[in-house]
Design a protein around this motif. Structure first.
Motif, PDB file in Angstrom:
ATOM      1  N   TRP A 152      44.639  41.249  39.332  1.00  0.00           N
ATOM      2  CA  TRP A 152      43.279  41.109  39.840  1.00  0.00           C
ATOM      3  C   TRP A 152      42.263  41.459  38.758  1.00  0.00           C
ATOM      4  O   TRP A 152      42.443  42.402  38.003  1.00  0.00           O
ATOM      5  N   THR A 153      41.204  40.694  38.708  1.00  0.00           N
ATOM      6  CA  THR A 153      40.142  40.886  37.724  1.00  0.00           C
ATOM      7  C   THR A 153      38.799  40.665  38.401  1.00  0.00           C
ATOM      8  O   THR A 153      38.719  40.165  39.536  1.00  0.00           O
ATOM      9  N   TYR A 183      30.145  43.672  36.468  1.00  0.00           N
ATOM     10  CA  TYR A 183      31.160  42.809  35.866  1.00  0.00           C
ATOM     11  C   TYR A 183      31.379  41.565  36.729  1.00  0.00           C
ATOM     12  O   TYR A 183      31.610  40.472  36.216  1.00  0.00           O
ATOM     13  N   PRO A 306      40.592  48.180  40.054  1.00  0.00           N
ATOM     14  CA  PRO A 306      39.841  47.727  38.863  1.00  0.00           C
ATOM     15  C   PRO A 306      40.169  48.547  37.613  1.00  0.00           C
ATOM     16  O   PRO A 306      39.988  48.070  36.494  1.00  0.00           O
ATOM     17  N   GLU A 309      44.220  47.936  36.589  1.00  0.00           N
ATOM     18  CA  GLU A 309      44.399  46.571  36.109  1.00  0.00           C
ATOM     19  C   GLU A 309      43.764  46.368  34.727  1.00  0.00           C
ATOM     20  O   GLU A 309      43.925  45.324  34.108  1.00  0.00           O
ATOM     21  N   SER A 310      43.025  47.361  34.233  1.00  0.00           N
ATOM     22  CA  SER A 310      42.336  47.211  32.955  1.00  0.00           C
ATOM     23  C   SER A 310      43.172  47.828  31.835  1.00  0.00           C
ATOM     24  O   SER A 310      44.053  48.654  32.079  1.00  0.00           O
TER      25      SER A 310
END
Length: 377
Positions: A152-153, A183, A306, A309-310
């Motif tokens: 997910w982004t 973002y 978030p 996932e980074s």
């Protein structure tokens, strides 16, 4: 895939309220560590008083009823149940606007802002600058389903928002966001360049990094130094923590309301740049309603995606397919922001305050959003 839009109401079970109260009654309080004020974290007296108020005086049912005054819906997009507010203005020609909240916040971030946008005349604004407002809950936040799997982004969320706006019948609209929303909102424009007329972010564009220092002026270097001294730059590194072991910490936040409350207080305190005590900046009941939403929906862990996932921290860059406006320019540097954005609106005199400015300065934020989109046309 179903495209049905279903009405939604918040109805927390009484058993869940009783369970929260029971856990607060049985809280196991630790000894105080040496150190004054916030030097070791949330002061015990501050936490105990807020926990007492949450247990004895805070009225969840009253706030639940207030939230249910907003038209709320659910729909499935990309395999996800997405919760959202959809509040249409009575003003003809109102511009649709999708608002994206941040972490550790929820759709509640904008509840003081919605009426100011849909009915500006009631707050001294120009009725011709009204908005139809859509406030989705990010996947894994509040009543939106948690992400299924990884990958997910912000761009993936943005594609969901584009489909949501299409499903609501909007072909021309604006996008707004702060924190993680800063973002997502630019990605909405990238995903629907023919539909998005403008992107408005709270802050974060043009923030300098160490690699920019050689080309910065003396004043810009001073602003950079002030940026690096802020509490929200030097407090608990939630980016690192939630990238490394979100599941580990989730057990405590999910099981103990005192642990969850302390974590929320810590972050909202660090995000407070107003110079005033937190309880003077954000209404205590508003803050506790956000904490309660996380507690009742069990989303302290699922909202961490978030971060895990980074691969590392980076300021939002923005986009060039639609005009950009910001609420607060400094400590961002306009010429740095213009490397990746077509800046149309860059005020330097808006009142500062809490990172979640919609909860602190809803009147000023609403007025500035109107000012930006008036320039867009």
């Amino acid at each position: 895939m179903s495209t049905e839009i279903r009405p939604f109401r918040i109805e927390i079970a009484t058993a869940d309220l009783d369970d929260l109260n029971d856990r607060l009654d049985r809280a196991r309080w630790p000894r105080e560590l040496p150190g004054e004020g916030w030097s070791r974290g949330v002061p015990g007296a501050f936490l105990r008083e807020l926990a007492r108020y949450w247990r004895q005086e805070y009225d969840w049912r009253g706030h639940e009823a207030r939230l249910n005054e907003f038209p709320q819906f659910m729909t499935e997009i990309d395999g996800q149940d997405i919760h959202f507010l959809h509040v249409r203005s009575a003003e003809p020609g109102a511009l649709p606007l999708v608002l994206t909240h941040g972490w550790p916040n929820s759709f509640l971030e904008f509840t003081e802002l919605v009426d100011r946008l849909t009915d500006p005349g009631a707050y001294g604004g120009d009725p011709a600058r009204a908005f139809h407002v859509v406030v989705p809950s990010l996947p894994g936040f509040g009543f939106s389903a948690p992400p299924r799997g990884t990958g997910w982004t912000a761009a993936r969320v943005a594609r969901i928002w584009v489909e949501l706006m299409r499903r609501l019948g909007y072909e021309r609209y604006g996008a707004q966001g702060g924190d993680f929303g800063a973002y997502v909102a630019p990605e909405v424009a990238k995903a629907a360049p023919d539909d998005v007329v403008g992107v408005y972010v709270i802050s974060g564009l043009g923030f300098p990094s160490e690699k920019d220092l050689p080309e910065m002026t003396e004043d810009e270097r001073a602003a950079y130094a002030r940026l690096m001294e802020q509490d929200w730059m030097n407090g608990v590194d939630h980016h690192g923590l939630l990238r490394a072991a979100p599941q580990t910490f989730t057990y405590g936040w999910h099981d103990s309301p005192v642990a969850a409350l302390a974590w929320m207080i810590q972050k909202f305190h660090e995000f407070n740049a107003s110079g005033r005590p937190l309880d003077e900046v954000i209404d205590r009941d508003l803050f506790l309603t956000n904490v309660s939403l996380y507690w009742f929906t069990g989303t302290f862990g699922t909202s961490a995606w978030p971060y895990y996932e980074s691969t590392g921290f980076g300021w939002p860059e923005g986009q060039t397919v639609a005009p950009t406006g910001v609420y607060s320019g400094p400590p961002g540097i306009r010429r740095l922001a213009e490397r990746h954005n077509t800046i149309l609106h860059w005020p330097e005199d808006n009142p500062g305050g809490h990172h979640f400015i919609a909860m602190d300065q809803p009147d000023h934020l609403a007025a500035d959003i109107r000012a930006f989109f008036a320039k867009v046309g």
